[in-house]
Design an enzyme around this catalytic site. Structure first.
Site, PDB file in Angstrom:
ATOM      1  N   ARG A   1       0.746  -1.247  -0.182  1.00 20.42           N
ATOM      2  CA  ARG A   1      -0.002  -0.121   0.171  1.00 20.42           C
ATOM      3  C   ARG A   1       0.781   1.298   0.196  1.00 20.42           C
ATOM      4  NH1 ARG A   1      -3.132  -3.152   3.518  1.00 20.42           N
ATOM      5  NH2 ARG A   1      -4.601  -4.400   2.158  1.00 20.42           N
TER       6      ARG A   1
ATOM      7  N   LYS B   1       2.744  11.376 -11.455  1.00 17.13           N
ATOM      8  CA  LYS B   1       1.873  10.647 -12.172  1.00 17.13           C
ATOM      9  C   LYS B   1       2.702   9.543 -12.443  1.00 17.13           C
ATOM     10  CE  LYS B   1      -1.128  13.683 -14.801  1.00 17.13           C
ATOM     11  NZ  LYS B   1      -1.385  14.152 -16.210  1.00 17.13           N
TER      12      LYS B   1
ATOM     13  N   GLU C   1       8.751  18.272 -24.598  1.00 17.71           N
ATOM     14  CA  GLU C   1       8.165  18.788 -23.567  1.00 17.71           C
ATOM     15  C   GLU C   1       8.789  19.999 -22.938  1.00 17.71           C
ATOM     16  OE1 GLU C   1       5.719  16.774 -22.533  1.00 17.71           O
ATOM     17  OE2 GLU C   1       6.257  14.725 -22.914  1.00 17.71           O
TER      18      GLU C   1
ATOM     19  N   LYS D   1       6.133  23.181 -13.916  1.00 19.69           N
ATOM     20  CA  LYS D   1       5.471  21.776 -13.629  1.00 19.69           C
ATOM     21  C   LYS D   1       5.254  21.886 -12.000  1.00 19.69           C
ATOM     22  CE  LYS D   1       4.504  17.162 -14.157  1.00 19.69           C
ATOM     23  NZ  LYS D   1       4.785  16.230 -15.183  1.00 19.69           N
TER      24      LYS D   1
ATOM     25  N   GLU E   1      -5.045  16.997 -11.195  1.00 19.33           N
ATOM     26  CA  GLU E   1      -5.518  17.290 -12.687  1.00 19.33           C
ATOM     27  C   GLU E   1      -7.212  17.358 -12.558  1.00 19.33           C
ATOM     28  OE1 GLU E   1      -3.493  15.547 -15.989  1.00 19.33           O
ATOM     29  OE2 GLU E   1      -5.134  15.673 -17.220  1.00 19.33           O
TER      30      GLU E   1
ATOM     31  N   ARG F   1      -3.915  21.534 -14.553  1.00 16.94           N
ATOM     32  CA  ARG F   1      -2.905  20.513 -14.672  1.00 16.94           C
ATOM     33  C   ARG F   1      -2.991  19.869 -16.242  1.00 16.94           C
ATOM     34  NH1 ARG F   1       0.331  15.721 -10.932  1.00 16.94           N
ATOM     35  NH2 ARG F   1       1.507  15.245 -12.763  1.00 16.94           N
TER      36      ARG F   1
ATOM     37  N   ASN G   1      -1.101  18.850 -20.908  1.00 19.03           N
ATOM     38  CA  ASN G   1      -1.139  17.565 -21.696  1.00 19.03           C
ATOM     39  C   ASN G   1      -1.184  18.182 -23.424  1.00 19.03           C
ATOM     40  OD1 ASN G   1      -1.296  15.388 -20.193  1.00 19.03           O
ATOM     41  ND2 ASN G   1      -3.133  16.126 -19.270  1.00 19.03           N
TER      42      ASN G   1
ATOM     43  N   HIS H   1      -0.787  16.012 -26.303  1.00 20.93           N
ATOM     44  CA  HIS H   1      -0.761  14.623 -25.673  1.00 20.93           C
ATOM     45  C   HIS H   1      -1.965  14.027 -26.364  1.00 20.93           C
ATOM     46  CE1 HIS H   1       2.726  16.215 -23.333  1.00 20.93           C
ATOM     47  NE2 HIS H   1       2.793  15.184 -22.977  1.00 20.93           N
TER      48      HIS H   1
ATOM     49  N   HIS I   1      -0.509  10.689 -28.135  1.00 20.87           N
ATOM     50  CA  HIS I   1      -0.881   9.350 -27.587  1.00 20.87           C
ATOM     51  C   HIS I   1      -1.503   8.521 -28.671  1.00 20.87           C
ATOM     52  CE1 HIS I   1      -0.824  10.755 -22.967  1.00 20.87           C
ATOM     53  NE2 HIS I   1       0.344  10.471 -23.414  1.00 20.87           N
TER      54      HIS I   1
ATOM     55  N   HIS J   1       7.814   8.851 -27.239  1.00 23.58           N
ATOM     56  CA  HIS J   1       6.511   9.806 -26.721  1.00 23.58           C
ATOM     57  C   HIS J   1       6.964  11.565 -27.232  1.00 23.58           C
ATOM     58  CE1 HIS J   1       3.873  11.586 -23.844  1.00 23.58           C
ATOM     59  NE2 HIS J   1       4.723  12.170 -23.252  1.00 23.58           N
TER      60      HIS J   1
HETATM   61  P1  NAD Z   1      12.525   6.129 -21.733  1.00 29.02           P
HETATM   62  O1  NAD Z   1      12.303   5.857 -20.439  1.00 29.02           O
HETATM   63  O2  NAD Z   1      12.141   4.858 -22.691  1.00 29.02           O
HETATM   64  O3  NAD Z   1      14.191   6.366 -22.107  1.00 29.02           O
HETATM   65  C1  NAD Z   1      14.584   6.684 -23.250  1.00 29.02           C
HETATM   66  C2  NAD Z   1      15.693   5.644 -23.917  1.00 29.02           C
HETATM   67  O4  NAD Z   1      16.851   6.348 -23.355  1.00 29.02           O
HETATM   68  C3  NAD Z   1      15.649   4.191 -23.106  1.00 29.02           C
HETATM   69  O5  NAD Z   1      16.268   3.338 -24.160  1.00 29.02           O
HETATM   70  C4  NAD Z   1      16.733   4.273 -22.003  1.00 29.02           C
HETATM   71  O6  NAD Z   1      16.980   3.168 -21.748  1.00 29.02           O
HETATM   72  C5  NAD Z   1      17.648   5.195 -22.490  1.00 29.02           C
HETATM   73  N1  NAD Z   1      18.144   6.079 -21.360  1.00 29.02           N
HETATM   74  C6  NAD Z   1      17.601   6.561 -20.369  1.00 29.02           C
HETATM   75  N2  NAD Z   1      18.505   7.385 -19.776  1.00 29.02           N
HETATM   76  C7  NAD Z   1      19.912   7.361 -20.356  1.00 29.02           C
HETATM   77  C8  NAD Z   1      21.152   8.172 -20.286  1.00 29.02           C
HETATM   78  N3  NAD Z   1      21.182   8.814 -19.375  1.00 29.02           N
HETATM   79  N4  NAD Z   1      22.005   7.592 -21.248  1.00 29.02           N
HETATM   80  C9  NAD Z   1      21.641   6.759 -22.246  1.00 29.02           C
HETATM   81  N5  NAD Z   1      20.448   6.303 -22.391  1.00 29.02           N
HETATM   82  C10 NAD Z   1      19.561   6.402 -21.621  1.00 29.02           C
HETATM   83  O7  NAD Z   1      11.649   7.194 -22.355  1.00 29.02           O
HETATM   84  P2  NAD Z   1      11.492   8.913 -21.795  1.00 29.02           P
HETATM   85  O8  NAD Z   1      11.209   9.658 -22.898  1.00 29.02           O
HETATM   86  O9  NAD Z   1      12.490   9.118 -20.751  1.00 29.02           O
HETATM   87  O10 NAD Z   1      10.101   8.782 -21.005  1.00 29.02           O
HETATM   88  C11 NAD Z   1       9.089   8.386 -21.800  1.00 29.02           C
HETATM   89  C12 NAD Z   1       8.007   7.907 -20.912  1.00 29.02           C
HETATM   90  O11 NAD Z   1       7.498   8.785 -19.978  1.00 29.02           O
HETATM   91  C13 NAD Z   1       6.688   7.425 -21.669  1.00 29.02           C
HETATM   92  O12 NAD Z   1       6.121   6.429 -21.061  1.00 29.02           O
HETATM   93  C14 NAD Z   1       5.686   8.504 -21.189  1.00 29.02           C
HETATM   94  O13 NAD Z   1       4.355   8.139 -21.107  1.00 29.02           O
HETATM   95  C15 NAD Z   1       6.203   8.767 -19.733  1.00 29.02           C
HETATM   96  N6  NAD Z   1       5.793  10.255 -19.420  1.00 29.02           N
HETATM   97  C16 NAD Z   1       5.311  10.363 -17.950  1.00 29.02           C
HETATM   98  C17 NAD Z   1       4.902  11.618 -17.496  1.00 29.02           C
HETATM   99  C18 NAD Z   1       4.590  11.751 -16.203  1.00 29.02           C
HETATM  100  O14 NAD Z   1       4.089  12.588 -15.615  1.00 29.02           O
HETATM  101  N7  NAD Z   1       4.565  10.548 -15.534  1.00 29.02           N
HETATM  102  C19 NAD Z   1       5.182  12.626 -18.310  1.00 29.02           C
HETATM  103  C20 NAD Z   1       5.851  12.496 -19.671  1.00 29.02           C
HETATM  104  C21 NAD Z   1       6.188  11.310 -20.161  1.00 29.02           C
HETATM  105  N1  GLY Z   2       2.945  15.149 -18.031  1.00 26.55           N
HETATM  106  C1  GLY Z   2       1.690  15.656 -17.597  1.00 26.55           C
HETATM  107  C2  GLY Z   2       1.534  15.769 -16.096  1.00 26.55           C
HETATM  108  O1  GLY Z   2       2.431  15.355 -15.543  1.00 26.55           O
HETATM  109  O2  GLY Z   2       0.516  16.226 -15.699  1.00 26.55           O
END
Ligand code: NAD
Ligand code: GLY
Length: 362
Positions: free
Chosen positions: A120, A142, A184, A226, A236, A240, A244, A247, A251, A264
């Protein structure tokens, strides 16, 4: 090892975001946030060999469990999350365990969700290593995984104890991923802060060459925006949703192409241009504004159009299950002007169809 610190002001759950160079080597940022004896480091096959030892170097007094996930958006799912939970159970992690997400947004999102569920909820720390995760996904709580029927559809709001952003970790990130993160950053300018947008536009070349001083400024301002938005509207209920921007279209692209095919940030780049186009159709943006958006998105090495293989029908079907659909009504984040986003539900559906047709050239 100079650093700047911001705070996400969520009352009792407020937490710091540290931003700077060499922060992975500073135990003083990490250790105060670890309370029990067990630490679980969740990373992936790419990031663990690069940075895991640097984090572990501070943890010789703790029982450390390594979880190394396969790398890729396609692994951000319930099965892989179950593997994290299974490993924690096998190691008899208790409620005082601290879980560290070391990696990009995929690792951060799935690890945060696992932390929110394990017994939990256990302590959770974000050490983001991609530009995207440093400016967006690690801040705000998130967390979640994808479902075959929709991206990020299963998850929880669960805030970390601290976010440690070492901008030097971007040195190993490839250019395509760096561009995806810049989407972003541009998003914050487009939705919230015209002067920041203009600053990005003026400095995009040097930013893409990874000038560290400028990069740190861009990451700092992105996190500041942010943090301000999240502090105002954690779950949200209102403002908030503006984060998006691009997005809903993005998406749909990610989902239609198969998770991991379009990054992404790439999908968000094309999605922001589609949102700009729709905003022009509604009379809010000018042709010059559209050209400005195109220029800055392309200067960051991002696509401005969705994939040619997608159809209008694809968008309509996938967008119908977006999280911003309420009571069957699609809501979109659009721009009243550059730097001022709004959430809109009462647009003429014909205008959306015209935008899809224009963007897809169909
Ligand atoms: P990712 O986590 O897939 O990383 C991208 C690539 O870079 C991967 O292959 C990873 O292994 C590699 N990598 C990471 N750090 C590295 C480094 N320092 N050096 C070399 N390679 C490295 O992708 P991302 O763009 O970081 O994140 C995308 C994800 O984030 C999506 O799933 C998206 O939905 C999510 N997201 C979430 C939020 C949120 O608010 N939670 C906001 C935006 C995006
Ligand atoms: N990436 C959108 C949010 O965190 O609300």
């Amino acid at each position: 090892m100079s650093k700047q610190t911001l705070v996400v002001d969520l009352g009792e759950r407020r937490y710091p975001i540290h931003i700077g160079s060499g922060l992975l080597d500073n135990p003083n940022l990490l250790l105060p946030h670890i309370h029990g004896k067990q630490v679980v480091i969740v990373s992936n096959t790419t990031v663990a060999p690069l940075y895991s030892q640097r984090v572990k170097a501070h943890l010789s007094d703790y029982d450390v469990v390594d979880v190394v996930l396969p790398d890729g958006e396609q692994y951000k799912n319930m099965e892989v999350m179950q593997d994290i939970l299974t490993t924690m159970l096998e190691h008899r992690c208790d409620r005082t365990a601290t879980v560290i997400a070391l990696g990009g947004g995929v690792v951060g999102d799935i690890t945060g969700f696992a932390s929110s569920c394990y017994q939990r909820g256990v302590n959770f720390i974000q050490i983001p290593t991609t530009l995207l995760s440093q400016v967006d996904s690690s801040v705000g709580g998130k967390t979640g995984v994808n479902h075959p029927l929709g991206k990020n559809m299963i998850g929880a709001f669960y805030q970390p104890q601290v976010v440690i952003i070492d901008i030097d970790s971007l040195d190993t990130l490839d250019n395509r991923q760096f561009s995806a993160g810049m989407a972003e950053v541009i998003k914050y300018g487009l939705l919230w802060d015209r002067p920041f947008l203009d600053w990005l536009n003026d400095n995009m070349k040097a930013l893409m060459q990874r000038d560290k001083t400028l990069l740190r400024q861009a990451i700092h301002r992105s996190c500041e925006i942010k943090a301000e938005v999240v502090a105002d509207d954690e779950k949200e209920a209102g403002v908030r949703a503006l984060l998006n921007l691009g997005h809903t279209f993005g998406h749909a692209i990610e989902n239609a192409m198969g998770y991991g095919e379009w990054l992404h940030g790439e999908a968000v780049g094309a999605g922001m241009q589609m949102a700009a186009q729709l905003s022009m159709e509604l009379g809010w943006l000018s042709a010059d504004d559209i050209a400005y958006c195109e220029h800055i998105i392309q200067a960051a090495g991002l696509p401005i159009q969705p994939p040619k293989t997608m159809t209008i029908e694809d968008f309509n079907t996938i967008m119908a299950i977006d999280k911003k659909v309420i009571n069957g009504v699609l809501r979109l984040v659009l721009m009243k002007s550059l730097g001022e986003a709004v959430l809109v539900s009462d647009f003429d559906p014909e205008v959306l169809q015209r935008t899809l047709s224009h963007s897809l050239g169909q």
